[in-house]
Design a protein around this motif. Structure first.
Motif, PDB file in Angstrom:
ATOM      1  N   VAL A  13       3.640  13.401  -6.629  1.00 52.80           N
ATOM      2  CA  VAL A  13       3.842  14.278  -5.480  1.00 52.80           C
ATOM      3  C   VAL A  13       3.001  13.735  -4.330  1.00 52.80           C
ATOM      4  CG1 VAL A  13       3.630  16.621  -4.572  1.00 52.80           C
ATOM      5  CG2 VAL A  13       4.216  16.273  -6.987  1.00 52.80           C
ATOM      6  N   ASP A  14       3.658  13.273  -3.275  1.00 51.60           N
ATOM      7  CA  ASP A  14       2.961  12.588  -2.177  1.00 51.60           C
ATOM      8  C   ASP A  14       2.075  11.461  -2.715  1.00 51.60           C
ATOM      9  OD1 ASP A  14       4.109  13.746   0.014  1.00 51.60           O
ATOM     10  OD2 ASP A  14       2.394  15.003   0.554  1.00 51.60           O
ATOM     11  N   PRO A  69       6.781  19.958   3.426  1.00 51.55           N
ATOM     12  CA  PRO A  69       7.546  19.033   2.577  1.00 51.55           C
ATOM     13  C   PRO A  69       6.623  18.054   1.860  1.00 51.55           C
ATOM     14  CG  PRO A  69       7.625  18.281   4.838  1.00 51.55           C
ATOM     15  CD  PRO A  69       6.840  19.578   4.849  1.00 51.55           C
ATOM     16  N   VAL A  70       7.071  17.568   0.703  1.00 58.73           N
ATOM     17  CA  VAL A  70       6.311  16.572  -0.054  1.00 58.73           C
ATOM     18  C   VAL A  70       7.276  15.531  -0.617  1.00 58.73           C
ATOM     19  CG1 VAL A  70       4.361  18.045  -0.691  1.00 58.73           C
ATOM     20  CG2 VAL A  70       6.413  18.059  -2.110  1.00 58.73           C
ATOM     21  N   ASN A  71       6.787  14.306  -0.772  1.00 54.03           N
ATOM     22  CA  ASN A  71       7.568  13.247  -1.392  1.00 54.03           C
ATOM     23  C   ASN A  71       7.489  13.370  -2.904  1.00 54.03           C
ATOM     24  OD1 ASN A  71       8.270  11.914   1.062  1.00 54.03           O
ATOM     25  ND2 ASN A  71       6.240  10.984   1.136  1.00 54.03           N
ATOM     26  N   ASN A 120      -2.292  10.116   1.858  1.00 56.20           N
ATOM     27  CA  ASN A 120      -2.844   9.574   0.619  1.00 56.20           C
ATOM     28  C   ASN A 120      -2.588   8.074   0.580  1.00 56.20           C
ATOM     29  OD1 ASN A 120      -3.516  12.195  -0.357  1.00 56.20           O
ATOM     30  ND2 ASN A 120      -1.401  12.477  -1.013  1.00 56.20           N
ATOM     31  N   LEU A 121      -3.616   7.297   0.271  1.00 62.72           N
ATOM     32  CA  LEU A 121      -3.490   5.846   0.256  1.00 62.72           C
ATOM     33  C   LEU A 121      -3.886   5.273  -1.103  1.00 62.72           C
ATOM     34  CD1 LEU A 121      -5.104   5.009   3.731  1.00 62.72           C
ATOM     35  CD2 LEU A 121      -2.670   5.269   3.202  1.00 62.72           C
ATOM     36  N   GLU A 122      -3.100   4.299  -1.558  1.00 62.61           N
ATOM     37  CA  GLU A 122      -3.407   3.599  -2.809  1.00 62.61           C
ATOM     38  C   GLU A 122      -2.901   2.167  -2.717  1.00 62.61           C
ATOM     39  OE1 GLU A 122      -2.360   3.474  -7.598  1.00 62.61           O
ATOM     40  OE2 GLU A 122      -1.435   5.009  -6.339  1.00 62.61           O
ATOM     41  N   ILE A 156       0.863  -1.179   0.000  1.00 62.05           N
ATOM     42  CA  ILE A 156       0.000   0.000   0.000  1.00 62.05           C
ATOM     43  C   ILE A 156       0.899   1.228   0.000  1.00 62.05           C
ATOM     44  CG2 ILE A 156      -1.708   1.342   1.286  1.00 62.05           C
ATOM     45  CD1 ILE A 156      -2.822  -1.257   2.399  1.00 62.05           C
ATOM     46  N   ALA A 157       0.620   2.156  -0.899  1.00 63.23           N
ATOM     47  CA  ALA A 157       1.392   3.397  -0.955  1.00 63.23           C
ATOM     48  C   ALA A 157       0.815   4.395   0.037  1.00 63.23           C
ATOM     49  CB  ALA A 157       1.364   3.983  -2.361  1.00 63.23           C
ATOM     50  N   VAL A 158       1.693   4.932   0.878  1.00 64.73           N
ATOM     51  CA  VAL A 158       1.311   5.933   1.877  1.00 64.73           C
ATOM     52  C   VAL A 158       2.063   7.212   1.537  1.00 64.73           C
ATOM     53  CG1 VAL A 158       1.295   6.532   4.326  1.00 64.73           C
ATOM     54  CG2 VAL A 158       0.956   4.147   3.615  1.00 64.73           C
ATOM     55  N   ASN A 159       1.340   8.220   1.075  1.00 63.55           N
ATOM     56  CA  ASN A 159       1.969   9.453   0.579  1.00 63.55           C
ATOM     57  C   ASN A 159       3.061   9.141  -0.447  1.00 63.55           C
ATOM     58  OD1 ASN A 159       0.297  11.063   2.063  1.00 63.55           O
ATOM     59  ND2 ASN A 159       1.860  11.850   3.445  1.00 63.55           N
ATOM     60  N   GLY A 160       2.784   8.130  -1.277  1.00 60.02           N
ATOM     61  CA  GLY A 160       3.707   7.799  -2.353  1.00 60.02           C
ATOM     62  C   GLY A 160       4.808   6.837  -1.993  1.00 60.02           C
TER      63      GLY A 160
END
Length: 202
Positions: free
Chosen positions: A140-141, A177-179, A82-84, A41-45
């Motif tokens: 981005v994130d 900040p952002v990933n 953010n979740l994916e 699962i992607a968490v903030n990318g």
């Protein structure tokens, strides 16, 4: 692999600091609906591996390198994320190819509201600018976005109302900040072309 199409806004439920890592518990109704041990699962990318699921909360171990190279170390209980879930082979690739391997972090520099969208400007870490091109893709994130413009050590993206409402980018403020994850295809092309120019192998 992911697509950068965020499925839901979740939140950090708890963080347990470990010696050289952290155990994060993350709440997300959609992503936990079919999650099991070992799923991605992607968490903030950032691609994280599920080590446990309890109702609508999943747990993942985050190693020190990930904490150092991404913005996950700045999260606190209650922080939105953010979740994916990882994309299935039979799904449409709605965004672009996102690995969940963050290349670096940027800083949101400014927001310019418009009638139907917002233009957001984000700084680029040294060395990543060569992978970011106008009309190209960037995560981005964890959000798949089209680059609207590049200006030296910064780039801009336009955020539609859906993105502003359904992802963390709607609440990010200048200084946050952002990933960042650049296009993996661009990185492979650079390596292959460079090797060819040197007359060797990649």
């Amino acid at each position: 692999m992911f697509t950068g199409i965020v499925e839901e806004l979740g939140e950090i439920a708890a963080i347990e600091p470990l010696k050289d890592a952290a155990r994060m518990s993350i709440r997300g109704r959609t992503v936990t609906s079919d999650a099991g041990h070992g799923d991605s699962i992607a968490v903030n990318g950032v691609c994280l591996t599920v080590v446990g699921v309890d109702g609508e909360v999943f747990t993942a171990d985050v190693m020190k390198e990930t904490l150092d190279r991404s913005c996950l170390g700045a999260l606190r209980p209650g922080s939105p994320v953010n979740l994916e879930r990882a994309v299935r082979a039979d799904q449409r690739l709605g965004g672009h190819i996102v690995q969940g391997h963050v290349d670096g972090t940027g800083v949101l520099l400014s927001r310019e509201p418009g009638e139907h969208w917002e233009v957001v400007r984000i700084s680029l870490p040294a060395g990543l600018d060569r992978y970011v091109v106008e009309k190209g893709s960037i995560a981005v994130d964890g959000v798949s976005l089209t680059v609207a413009g590049v200006d030296g050590d910064a780039f801009s993206v336009s955020l539609i109302p859906t993105t502003l409402k359904l992802t963390t980018l709607g609440a990010k403020q200048p200084g946050d900040p952002v990933n960042l994850e650049t296009d993996v295809i661009a990185r492979h092309v650079e390596k292959l072309v460079g090797a060819h120019a040197r007359g060797g192998r990649a």
